[in-house]
Design a protein around this motif. Structure first.
Motif, PDB file in Angstrom:
ATOM      1  N   ARG A  14       0.823  -1.218   0.000  1.00  0.00           N
ATOM      2  CA  ARG A  14       0.000   0.000   0.000  1.00  0.00           C
ATOM      3  C   ARG A  14       0.851   1.261   0.000  1.00  0.00           C
ATOM      4  O   ARG A  14       0.408   2.315  -0.460  1.00  0.00           O
ATOM      5  CB  ARG A  14      -0.910   0.027   1.223  1.00  0.00           C
TER       6      ARG A  14
ATOM      7  N   GLY B 192      -7.030  -2.893  -8.667  1.00  0.00           N
ATOM      8  CA  GLY B 192      -8.320  -2.202  -8.692  1.00  0.00           C
ATOM      9  C   GLY B 192      -9.259  -2.756  -9.753  1.00  0.00           C
ATOM     10  O   GLY B 192     -10.478  -2.839  -9.532  1.00  0.00           O
TER      11      GLY B 192
ATOM     12  N   GLN C 201     -10.792  -5.813  -8.355  1.00  0.00           N
ATOM     13  CA  GLN C 201     -11.790  -5.482  -7.340  1.00  0.00           C
ATOM     14  C   GLN C 201     -13.101  -5.039  -7.983  1.00  0.00           C
ATOM     15  O   GLN C 201     -14.189  -5.433  -7.539  1.00  0.00           O
ATOM     16  CB  GLN C 201     -11.247  -4.388  -6.426  1.00  0.00           C
TER      17      GLN C 201
ATOM     18  N   ARG D 276     -10.583  -7.154  -0.304  1.00  0.00           N
ATOM     19  CA  ARG D 276     -12.057  -7.086  -0.310  1.00  0.00           C
ATOM     20  C   ARG D 276     -12.661  -7.803   0.894  1.00  0.00           C
ATOM     21  O   ARG D 276     -13.831  -7.635   1.192  1.00  0.00           O
ATOM     22  CB  ARG D 276     -12.592  -7.774  -1.585  1.00  0.00           C
TER      23      ARG D 276
ATOM     24  N   SER E 173      -8.204   2.518  -9.406  1.00  0.00           N
ATOM     25  CA  SER E 173      -7.543   2.701  -8.116  1.00  0.00           C
ATOM     26  C   SER E 173      -8.087   1.696  -7.114  1.00  0.00           C
ATOM     27  O   SER E 173      -9.308   1.587  -6.947  1.00  0.00           O
ATOM     28  CB  SER E 173      -7.765   4.125  -7.602  1.00  0.00           C
TER      29      SER E 173
ATOM     30  N   ARG F 129      -8.949  -0.069  -3.425  1.00  0.00           N
ATOM     31  CA  ARG F 129      -9.248   0.335  -2.053  1.00  0.00           C
ATOM     32  C   ARG F 129      -8.680  -0.743  -1.131  1.00  0.00           C
ATOM     33  O   ARG F 129      -8.616  -1.910  -1.498  1.00  0.00           O
ATOM     34  CB  ARG F 129     -10.753   0.514  -1.843  1.00  0.00           C
ATOM     35  N   TRP F 130      -8.273  -0.358   0.041  1.00  0.00           N
ATOM     36  CA  TRP F 130      -7.566  -1.262   0.931  1.00  0.00           C
ATOM     37  C   TRP F 130      -8.407  -1.582   2.153  1.00  0.00           C
ATOM     38  O   TRP F 130      -8.927  -0.675   2.802  1.00  0.00           O
ATOM     39  CB  TRP F 130      -6.228  -0.655   1.360  1.00  0.00           C
TER      40      TRP F 130
END
Length: 589
Positions: A19, A47, A50, A86, A127, A129-130
């Motif tokens: 990250r 991304g 995801q 996720r 992009s 997401r974490w």
């Protein structure tokens, strides 16, 4: 210039170091093109995966199990991180055979990757997401090799993976070197060393698997010549590719870039270890462990043949020499018995074979490990495996890897070799406890997990139950569309009857049938038969002869073709092409 090593964390995965990497730094290296792949590009693939998963799972939400199989290491890593962040977990099939995938499909939300009906990510970068990775959470489910029965599922939490990755980083820091892998990342060893270590240690992984010594030499050569290349490389390998390294070796400019070689899946012989070190010009560090236990110990045979436990791992032997293990890589914290026997020593321990390999043959107990050690004393035997044959509990089979010059190529040579081996056993074993069925191989048959599994054993001895089949002695894949199968003509082959009385030979049509059947098995050949082209049978194929069948799928516009060549010691026995109806050519299993 060497990239400074990332400080080792006790939680390499759950701290999610990827990250915080600068977007311009190198996440992977396209070794074929000689160009870096930035973390910005890699984040875009995470991304994209995801977004694809979100669209598929809008109602159910995170916490799902997904079947994941990607041949490309970089794409596999992106999909895996997308699942994890996720809140999902991955189920990793050991191979892509339909029966394997079908058995796992019921426990998964869907299949991802380059397998039939597998879902792929959107092409547009996005992009990521974490989300948090809790230590106790399930990360992956893998499977044992199934060598003694049905494959068993092994679940790994993030805490288990973290403990092992931290130990590896302390023992063998990557220091920004390129990680080149010759093993499958669907197996725990390839997953840890080929995927997770570079992700956690800010080191680039190769954009593809390295299949041949020629590819390895070319990639290492580009490290010396390409601008912005990594400062060196680490090779993640296994006994089969290391044993097959050509004696001529790699160019000095290439080996100068290789810092270390890791090997796992089975112990290397002392000869193979010395050969790999000489050819590659780098230390060979072997890892001993299993899917269930994770890593247990390591060694470099050029320094000491004894095994040294990995940091945090404790081993001891019971009164019978049985191995007991206590490890942070296990789900349970207590001492657990293992199937191997060891001899402890001041510098570690030596492996003595498996403690549970006792068979009853003709009412007598027999140590299969002891029989194998006796066979391995022969100077031409590189490795031996004895086993009660499925469906024939009172008959033993033996699989022997022989030096190339010692492989029998005809009926008379095979009979002489068997007689010689039985004579060597006669001082220690009665005739009733000797192997009845022998298989002589040039390279050790292994499944995707590096083991001689149940499927490989079944192939080696299936001609006993089906007299129409050749004796299968191993396969070498050259990608999804080509392979080489070693086979032998059983003397009881049903097609030999009446063809011909004076000198039985294998009919030409049978050799063509074998080519098609083995292509269906190893290359997933599919399509309706349309005819034969340029078929020739220059030399007759006789009972007991050994030969190599080369198979290649050719997909011209008017319909796919299977090219085949069957060659033995006396020359070419068959060659030609099988023409099929137009349609999709299958992918290798």
């Amino acid at each position: 210039m060497t990239t400074p090593a990332r400080p080792v964390s006790d939680a390499p995965l759950t701290s999610q170091p990827w990250r915080h990497v600068a977007p311009s730094r190198m996440a992977a290296w396209d070794a074929d093109a000689g160009r870096p792949v930035s973390w910005a590009e890699f984040h875009g693939r995470i991304g994209a995966w995801q977004r694809r998963l979100d669209a598929l799972d809008a109602l159910d939400g995170p916490g799902q199990r997904w079947l994941l199989h990607c041949r490309c290491p970089r794409e596999f890593a992106a999909a895996l991180l997308a699942l994890w962040t996720r809140g999902d977990s991955a189920v990793l099939p050991a191979d892509e055979r339909p029966e394997t995938l079908g058995a796992l499909a019921a426990e998964c939300r869907a299949a991802l990757g380059d397998i039939p009906d597998g879902l792929v990510a959107d092409a547009t970068p996005s992009s990521p997401r974490w989300g948090p990775l809790a230590p106790a959470r399930l990360a992956v489910s893998l499977y044992t090799s199934g060598s003694t029965g049905e494959p068993r599922r092994i679940d790994k939490t993030f805490a288990q993976l973290d403990a092992e990755l931290a130990a590896h980083a302390r023992l063998w820091p990557l220091e920004g070197r390129l990680v080149i892998s010759q093993v499958s990342h669907q197996h725990i060893y390839g997953l840890l060393f080929g995927i997770l270590r570079p992700l956690c240690e800010d080191a680039p992984l190769a954009g593809a698997a390295c299949r041949t010594p020629e590819t390895l030499g070319a990639w290492l050569g580009r490290l010396a010549d390409a601008p912005m290349a990594p400062p060196g490389a680490v090779l993640v390998s296994a006994p089969p590719p290391l044993e097959r390294l050509p004696e001529t070796g790699l160019p000095p400019a290439a080996t100068d870039r290789l810092a270390r070689v890791h090997s796992s899946g089975a112990p290397l012989s002392a000869t193979a270890s010395a050969h790999a070190r000489r050819v590659l010009g780098a230390p060979v560090e072997e890892i001993y462990g299993s899917s269930e236990t994770g890593g247990i110990a390591w060694r470099d045979q050029q320094r000491d043949e004894a095994w040294t436990p990995l940091p945090g791992v404790e081993v001891r032997a019971d009164d019978a020499g049985g191995l007991w293990l206590r490890s942070p890589y296990l789900a349970s914290p207590g001492w657990q018995p293992q199937a191997d026997r060891i001899a402890p020593g001041p510098a570690g321990f030596r492996l003595l074979g498996r403690a549970d390999r006792i068979a009853k043959v003709g009412g007598k107990r027999l140590s299969l490990s002891g029989l194998e050690r006796r066979l391995a004393r022969h100077p031409d035997v590189l490795r031996a495996h004895a086993l009660p044959l499925p469906g024939r509990p009172h008959r033993l089979g033996a699989v022997l890897q022989l030096a190339t010059a010692a492989l029998p190529w005809c009926r008379e040579a095979r009979r002489a070799r068997v007689a010689e081996l039985r004579d060597a056993l006669s001082t220690a074993y009665p005739v009733s406890l000797m192997p009845r069925h022998w298989r002589f191989v040039a390279t050790w048959p292994r499944n995707a997990q590096g083991k001689l599994g149940a499927a490989e054993v079944a192939r080696l001895f299936r001609d006993l139950d089906d007299p129409r089949r050749p004796r299968w002695l191993g396969v070498e894949k050259d990608g999804p569309a080509a392979c080489r199968v070693t086979l032998e003509v059983p003397e009881r082959l049903s097609y030999l009857a009446g063809h011909f009385p004076e000198q039985p030979v294998v009919p030409g049509v049978v050799m063509v049938q074998w080519a098609v059947a083995l292509a269906e098995e190893h290359l997933a050949l599919a399509g309706e038969f349309r005819g034969l082209e340029r078929v020739r049978f220059p030399q007759p194929l006789l009972p007991g002869e050994r030969a190599t069948l080369e198979l290649a799928l050719e997909p011209p516009a008017e319909g796919p073709r299977l090219a085949f060549t069957l060659t033995g010691r006396r020359g070419c026995h068959a060659r030609g092409r099988v023409r099929l109806a137009p349609g999709e050519v299958g992918h290798g299993r």
